[in-house]
Scaffold this active site. Structure first.
Site, PDB file in Angstrom:
ATOM      1  N   ALA A  82     -28.759  29.647 -20.099  1.00 34.87           N
ATOM      2  CA  ALA A  82     -27.457  29.958 -19.515  1.00 34.87           C
ATOM      3  C   ALA A  82     -26.349  29.186 -20.197  1.00 34.87           C
ATOM      4  O   ALA A  82     -26.514  28.009 -20.538  1.00 34.87           O
ATOM      5  CB  ALA A  82     -27.465  29.618 -18.023  1.00 34.87           C
ATOM      6  N   CYS A  83     -25.207  29.865 -20.403  1.00 40.74           N
ATOM      7  CA  CYS A  83     -24.006  29.176 -20.876  1.00 40.74           C
ATOM      8  C   CYS A  83     -22.801  29.852 -20.257  1.00 40.74           C
ATOM      9  O   CYS A  83     -22.943  30.749 -19.432  1.00 40.74           O
ATOM     10  CB  CYS A  83     -23.919  29.181 -22.397  1.00 40.74           C
ATOM     11  SG  CYS A  83     -23.389  30.731 -23.109  1.00 40.74           S
ATOM     12  N   GLY A  84     -21.621  29.439 -20.639  1.00 39.39           N
ATOM     13  CA  GLY A  84     -20.410  29.931 -19.992  1.00 39.39           C
ATOM     14  C   GLY A  84     -20.239  31.434 -20.043  1.00 39.39           C
ATOM     15  O   GLY A  84     -20.067  32.085 -19.022  1.00 39.39           O
TER      16      GLY A  84
END
Lengths: 157, 92
Positions: free
Chosen positions: B8-10
């Site tokens: 997961a990232c922004g």
């Protein structure tokens, strides 16, 4: 050889004087917008994202980079804007709220299709790990030198 | 059965794409059978229960019992070995 990304010398800005991370992002957005790589909506989107999910990355040799970017919907054509800062500007560190990194180089990413651009993005991160290349980018005196170095790292690797 | 990892990232535009491929490569090279998928950090809570491990470049919360490793080592190159040890511990 297939070009993974077309690097545009006009998107390289050397010696940016920025009072804040926001100021630097605005200057770099303006250039990408003039060159028709991003939509007008890119600016608000990238600034908002930078607040919630900052993109500063502390590298070796106390070098700081930031990779502001946002959703593909705000992008017209893939590009990398390169900003070399005259004096370091504090960016928030990715994943570490409240922590900042003195940033020397900013790579503003206009990503249209992550899966298609993944190899280029991987090579970009790979470039961040090459201390000699990063030092040359930090000290580059001509945009053409920046393009040549990045061309070697991103397209000819 | 293959373990499932969520990265997961922004925005799921740049960093999670790179991290996901790097993690998959490194684990497969060590002989681990894994499925690596990516998402935006905001989507992690809804997806977490279907995964054995979450790797995130940004803080994530509300993911229940799924363990989270938060790291930017796969982007900066610094600290990858330590994170790989942690990942392998979680995968068992």
């Amino acid at each position: 050889m297939e070009q993974l990304i077309e690097l545009d010398e006009r998107a390289v800005q050397l010696g940016i004087e920025g009072g804040s991370d926001k100021d630097v992002i605005v200057q770099m957005y303006r250039r990408l917008r003039e060159l028709d790589y991003v939509e007008e909506s890119y600016l608000a989107a990238v600034l908002e994202r930078e607040q919630v999910y900052p993109t500063g990355l502390p590298l070796a040799d106390q070098l700081g980079v930031a990779i502001p970017h946002t959703d593909a919907i705000h992008v017209r054509k893939p590009a990398i804007g390169v900003g070399q800062l005259r004096t370091p500007v504090a960016f928030q560190v990715m994943g570490s709220p409240g922590q900042t990194i003195d940033t020397h180089l900013v790579f503003m990413l206009a990503v249209k299709d992550p899966q298609q651009q993944i190899t280029m993005l991987e090579r970009l991160m790979g470039m961040f790990q090459q201390r000699a290349v990063m030092a040359q980018l930090k000290n580059a005196a001509a945009s053409a030198d920046v393009i040549r170095l990045m061309q070697e790292q991103l397209n000819l690797a | 059965m293959a373990k499932k990892i969520l990265v997961a990232c922004g925005t799921a535009i740049a960093t999670s794409t790179v991290v996901a491929r790097k993690v998959e490569e490194l684990l497969k090279a060590k002989g681990y059978d894994v499925i690596v998928e990516q998402c935006k950090a905001a989507e992690a809570p809804a997806k977490a229960s279907q995964y054995d491990l979450i790797i995130a470049t940004t803080p994530v919360s509300g993911v229940g019992n799924t363990p989270v490793i938060q790291t930017i080592s796969f982007l900066t190159g610094m600290g990858i070995e330590d994170d790989m040890k942690k990942i392998i511990e979680y995968l068992g």
